[in-house]
Write a protein that holds these residues in place. Structure first.
Motif, PDB file in Angstrom:
ATOM      1  N   ILE A 229      35.340  47.955  45.696  1.00 18.33           N
ATOM      2  CA  ILE A 229      36.539  48.756  46.598  1.00 18.33           C
ATOM      3  C   ILE A 229      36.421  50.081  46.736  1.00 18.33           C
ATOM      4  CG2 ILE A 229      38.896  49.916  45.232  1.00 18.33           C
ATOM      5  CD1 ILE A 229      39.112  46.833  43.839  1.00 18.33           C
ATOM      6  N   ASN A 230      35.391  49.900  45.568  1.00 18.50           N
ATOM      7  CA  ASN A 230      35.009  51.895  46.559  1.00 18.50           C
ATOM      8  C   ASN A 230      33.118  51.759  45.338  1.00 18.50           C
ATOM      9  OD1 ASN A 230      35.395  52.296  43.269  1.00 18.50           O
ATOM     10  ND2 ASN A 230      37.183  53.152  44.213  1.00 18.50           N
ATOM     11  N   GLU A 231      33.079  52.245  44.977  1.00 22.12           N
ATOM     12  CA  GLU A 231      31.592  52.658  44.873  1.00 22.12           C
ATOM     13  C   GLU A 231      31.565  52.507  42.553  1.00 22.12           C
ATOM     14  OE1 GLU A 231      29.112  56.007  44.485  1.00 22.12           O
ATOM     15  OE2 GLU A 231      31.441  57.211  43.658  1.00 22.12           O
ATOM     16  N   ASN A 232      32.520  52.650  42.009  1.00 22.16           N
ATOM     17  CA  ASN A 232      33.078  51.996  40.725  1.00 22.16           C
ATOM     18  C   ASN A 232      34.205  50.827  40.413  1.00 22.16           C
ATOM     19  OD1 ASN A 232      30.879  54.306  39.907  1.00 22.16           O
ATOM     20  ND2 ASN A 232      32.946  56.214  39.899  1.00 22.16           N
ATOM     21  N   ASN A 233      34.185  50.032  41.390  1.00 24.35           N
ATOM     22  CA  ASN A 233      35.442  49.231  40.975  1.00 24.35           C
ATOM     23  C   ASN A 233      35.047  47.868  41.486  1.00 24.35           C
ATOM     24  OD1 ASN A 233      37.510  50.669  39.306  1.00 24.35           O
ATOM     25  ND2 ASN A 233      36.807  51.950  40.820  1.00 24.35           N
ATOM     26  N   THR A 266      33.991  21.037  36.209  1.00 25.41           N
ATOM     27  CA  THR A 266      34.659  22.891  37.197  1.00 25.41           C
ATOM     28  C   THR A 266      34.976  23.471  36.575  1.00 25.41           C
ATOM     29  OG1 THR A 266      35.059  20.507  38.410  1.00 25.41           O
ATOM     30  CG2 THR A 266      36.574  22.672  39.102  1.00 25.41           C
ATOM     31  N   LYS A 267      34.778  25.180  37.338  1.00 27.71           N
ATOM     32  CA  LYS A 267      35.757  25.831  36.966  1.00 27.71           C
ATOM     33  C   LYS A 267      35.708  27.314  38.228  1.00 27.71           C
ATOM     34  CE  LYS A 267      33.180  30.230  34.374  1.00 27.71           C
ATOM     35  NZ  LYS A 267      31.717  30.727  34.114  1.00 27.71           N
ATOM     36  N   PHE A 268      36.974  27.917  37.335  1.00 31.56           N
ATOM     37  CA  PHE A 268      37.460  28.697  38.410  1.00 31.56           C
ATOM     38  C   PHE A 268      37.256  29.805  37.096  1.00 31.56           C
ATOM     39  CE2 PHE A 268      39.456  24.908  39.746  1.00 31.56           C
ATOM     40  CZ  PHE A 268      39.073  24.337  40.584  1.00 31.56           C
ATOM     41  N   GLY A 269      37.285  31.114  38.291  1.00 33.47           N
ATOM     42  CA  GLY A 269      37.119  32.532  37.709  1.00 33.47           C
ATOM     43  C   GLY A 269      37.024  33.609  37.951  1.00 33.47           C
ATOM     44  N   MET A 270      37.929  34.238  37.863  1.00 35.92           N
ATOM     45  CA  MET A 270      38.196  36.482  38.260  1.00 35.92           C
ATOM     46  C   MET A 270      37.697  37.052  37.724  1.00 35.92           C
ATOM     47  SD  MET A 270      41.806  36.019  38.705  1.00 35.92           S
ATOM     48  CE  MET A 270      42.562  34.621  39.491  1.00 35.92           C
ATOM     49  N   PHE A 271      37.386  37.957  37.638  1.00 41.15           N
ATOM     50  CA  PHE A 271      36.753  38.879  37.163  1.00 41.15           C
ATOM     51  C   PHE A 271      37.502  40.394  37.856  1.00 41.15           C
ATOM     52  CE2 PHE A 271      33.236  38.585  39.851  1.00 41.15           C
ATOM     53  CZ  PHE A 271      33.275  39.518  40.506  1.00 41.15           C
ATOM     54  N   SER A 272      37.609  41.449  37.132  1.00 42.80           N
ATOM     55  CA  SER A 272      37.298  42.749  38.081  1.00 42.80           C
ATOM     56  C   SER A 272      36.505  44.157  37.020  1.00 42.80           C
ATOM     57  CB  SER A 272      38.729  43.238  37.841  1.00 42.80           C
ATOM     58  OG  SER A 272      39.019  43.481  36.353  1.00 42.80           O
ATOM     59  N   GLU A 273      35.678  44.938  37.752  1.00 42.85           N
ATOM     60  CA  GLU A 273      35.036  46.095  36.510  1.00 42.85           C
ATOM     61  C   GLU A 273      35.071  46.698  37.055  1.00 42.85           C
ATOM     62  OE1 GLU A 273      30.937  44.788  34.452  1.00 42.85           O
ATOM     63  OE2 GLU A 273      29.969  45.742  36.352  1.00 42.85           O
ATOM     64  N   SER A 274      35.434  47.785  36.232  1.00 38.45           N
ATOM     65  CA  SER A 274      35.187  49.580  36.814  1.00 38.45           C
ATOM     66  C   SER A 274      34.091  50.538  35.504  1.00 38.45           C
ATOM     67  CB  SER A 274      36.685  49.264  36.449  1.00 38.45           C
ATOM     68  OG  SER A 274      37.958  48.947  37.496  1.00 38.45           O
ATOM     69  N   LYS A 275      34.367  51.121  36.327  1.00 39.22           N
ATOM     70  CA  LYS A 275      32.658  52.335  35.889  1.00 39.22           C
ATOM     71  C   LYS A 275      33.046  53.415  35.673  1.00 39.22           C
ATOM     72  CE  LYS A 275      29.463  48.443  36.750  1.00 39.22           C
ATOM     73  NZ  LYS A 275      27.525  48.685  37.074  1.00 39.22           N
TER      74      LYS A 275
END
Length: 694
Positions: A229-233, A266-275
């Motif tokens: 999304i940007n350099e930190n997200n 079988t695996k479905f995963g999602m993630f989000s990371e903010s710094k």
């Protein structure tokens, strides 16, 4: 025999001393290796744990068919080979696979109905690196990590906008073949990877001949997509699938076989990371996933002219997970990690046993069907702090874990089949179902707070010293609590709803030294277990029991010396482990199914000639005898020690060394040996692997 053991040990120690050092190809300890074993990326030198890393480069060059084969020579690690090619389990520091937490990208592979522990259901071609945490990691990773943890980190996006990777390989140990391909890249904030792999092996070739009924086949695929999304997200999702089937035997029980036509994950995963959210909150990571594991298995257990038993299992585990982690920088000297984890495992299984009574005349057959529907729910809160004072780094933390498990009421039905009346079975003939038993619903919960404390000293140039104490905790799985099984060749194993959770106190002293071409990594450890869970023989059957006490202690040493400009690198690693059980009636034994010593030692050579990077590795693998003893002596066994000699060679070429060819000649002298009672290990064989990147 003792002289042989001492001679082997002396040879291994001599190699370690002459090489001044550690590490085989799979044990990397360098200043620039970064790991996430402490739940935050750090240089390996600064991690206050015994951690070994299998890097992407080593995976690419290895002809290993499974994750287990990639890990087999890491100090302190033993591979559990219970007869099935293409699928292995791992034990750490003498512990069994039930005490090793297996994760893919930090998320657990759950197993609630197995005699062998959690499998590693992923193809090596999908893997970026593997981190092996030796010793308890219960504070950071939770229940099941009481003996150690394996985090398999998958490949993500590529380095360019578009790149393709292709790999082909084969080996003569099973007339096996393997192939993989992937497309990956990054552009305009997007990161992606799409990969697929196939592997097949036929009957295993051993020094006693080909073992019929030991083939396997696996197919796998994965997809990774992320967006900056940007350099930190960043946000993203993953999908991966592994489809495996195999057959296996038990060489000690003629006529016994196992057929597994389907074992899928079988695996479905999602993630989000903010710094870099503010001056204090460094990172927020959220993960959610759904994972489904499905296994069908049939055993054939004959007693000639008496009885034929065919146990069958149809198991499905639906696993739902969520985790949230926050990282905090508190001043210049304190780094805090806090988090919450939730996991819900739903088991839907049916156990079927078809029994043919041949000793009775006329013979008859009956089918027994029992459904099992249960679940296990885990909540955990954890906090881990790192505080720096001068040359000392202190690590301390705590985790609270709550585990609730339950099994629905179930009924067992029997169906008898007989063409004529037989007084031994009364009126239950011709396929008429009979309700045999009914079990009420059961439920329980366990909870525990565990702590850890450690200190790392880096005041000596190129060297760190570490000391740690950590508590371990493991709650019993559903099978141990609620589900009897007669899978395997050793007869029926009964559940025990009164089992207590296992707990442990674990102590470690260690050091790492990296200076030029010399790398040293060593650790001494002691683990003290209470309420240790294992199977105990009672007459002709077994039951899960809390052994009163258990302890393990030992030393791990890995060393290497890369002699500058020559390209020559002698290396060695050595593991010494002693493991003892003590049951409630005072029976003690160190014969617990683990060799006392095992080692790998050899010489590597790497050199660049005119744009061709050449490499060879001459090495031996040695282990002492493996013995098992229990109070009843009904399952005692002894497997002899062995030393095998091996040679690998390879070349990388191209402008960016994007092409490579690797070859291996293994068990050169065709040594007959066993790592388990069920099957012989491969005899002399050759393997080859070709890689290309475009």
């Amino acid at each position: 025999m003792k002289a042989q053991k001492l001679c082997m040990l002396a040879s291994a120690l001599s190699a370690a001393i002459l090489s001044m050092g550690t590490a085989q190809a799979a044990d990397v300890t360098t200043e620039d290796v970064k790991v996430t074993a402490s739940r935050v990326e750090k240089e390996l030198m600064d991690v206050n744990m015994s951690v070994s890393v299998v890097t992407a480069e080593e995976i690419a060059r290895s002809e290993a068919r499974t994750i287990g084969e990639l890990l087999k020579d890491i100090p302190g690690v033993r591979i559990n080979n219970d007869g099935g090619q293409g699928i292995k389990r791992v034990g750490i520091r003498g512990e069994n696979a039930f005490h090793t937490l297996v994760m893919i990208d930090g998320q657990k592979i759950a197993e609630h109905k197995s005699m062998s522990g959690s499998p590693m259901l992923i193809d090596p071609s999908m893997v970026e690196r593997i981190e092996v945490i030796k010793g308890p990691a219960s504070v950071l990773y939770g229940s099941d990590a009481i003996g150690g943890a394996i985090n398999i980190i998958t490949k993500k996006g590529g380095e360019k906008a578009f790149q393709a990777d292709v790999s082909l390989g084969g080996d003569t140990s099973s007339n096996g073949s393997q192939a993989s391909a992937s497309l990956s890249g990054q552009a305009n904030g997007w990161h992606y990877r799409l990969g697929a792999a196939y592997e097949k092996g036929n009957e295993l070739s051993t020094p006693v001949g080909d073992l019929d009924g030991t083939g396997f086949e696996s197919k796998s695929a994965n997809l990774f997509v992320a967006y900056d999304i940007n350099e930190n997200n960043q946000v993203g999702f993953t999908v991966d699938h592994f489809d495996h089937e195999f057959d296996s035997i038990d060489v000690t029980n003629p006529g016994f076989y196992v057929h597994v036509p389907e074992w899928k994950r079988t695996k479905f995963g999602m993630f989000s990371e903010s710094k870099n959210i503010n001056d204090y909150l460094v990172r927020v990571r959220l993960d959610a996933f759904y994972q489904k594991s499905k296994k069908e298995m049939t055993n054939f257990v004959p007693v000639p002219n008496v009885i034929n038993t065919m146990p069958m299992a149809d198991n499905t585990i639906d696993q739902y997970g969520f985790s949230a982690q926050t990282d905090w920088q508190l001043g210049d000297n304190h780094y805090l990690i806090t988090g919450y984890e939730f996991e819900y495992d739903k088991l839907d299984a049916t156990s079927t046993t078809i029994t043919t009574m041949m000793a009775l005349q006329p013979s008859y057959t009956y089918d027994k069907h029992t459904p099992y529907n249960g679940n296990s729910q885990t909540h955990a809160l954890f906090a881990a702090m790192e505080s720096t004072y001068g040359d000392f780094i202190f690590n301390y933390g705590a985790r609270y874990t709550y585990v609730k498990s339950e099994m629905d009421a179930n009924s067992t039905y029997k169906t008898y089949h007989s063409d004529v009346n037989n007084p031994m079975i009364g009126q239950h003939q011709g396929g008429v179902p009979e309700l045999d038993s009914h079990n009420d619903a059961e439920k329980r919960h366990d909870d525990k707070v565990v702590f850890n404390f450690g200190v790392l000293y880096n005041g000596v140039e190129n060297t760190t010293f570490r000391a740690s104490w950590a508590q371990g905790f493991r709650s019993p799985i559903l099978q141990e609590l609620y589900i009897p099984t007669n899978m395997g060749s050793s007869g029926t194993t009964y559940n025990n709803p009164d089992l207590k959770p296992e707990t442990s106190d674990n102590f470690e002293l260690g050091f790492r030294h990296v200076n030029g071409g010399i790398v040293l990594d060593g650790a001494a450890f002691l683990s003290l277990f209470d309420d240790y869970i294992t199977t105990v023989k009672k007459g002709s059957v077994s039951q899960y029991q809390n052994v009163a006490k258990a302890k393990s202690f030992g030393i791990e040493l890995a060393a290497s010396w890369n002699i500058q400009q020559s390209g020559i690198e002698p290396y060695a690693n050595l593991t010494w482990v002693r493991r003892q059980y003590e049951d409630e009636v005072g029976f003690k034994t160190y014969k617990t199914g683990t060799p006392e010593f095992w080692a790998r030692y050899g010489v590597r050579w790497n050199r660049d000639f005119g744009g061709y990077l050449l490499r060879t590795d001459w090495y031996a693998h040695s282990q002492t005898a493996c013995e098992y003893e229990e109070n009843s002596h009904k399952q005692d066994y002894r497997l002899g020690g062995a030393t095998t000699f091996n040679l690998t060679a390879g070349v990388s070429f191209g402008a960016q060394k994007q092409y490579s060819a690797d070859f291996g000649f293994y068990n050169v002298f065709d040594k007959k040996y066993q790592d388990s009672t069920s099957i012989y290990e491969p005899g002399r064989y050759v393997a080859a692997k070709l890689n290309a990147r475009f």
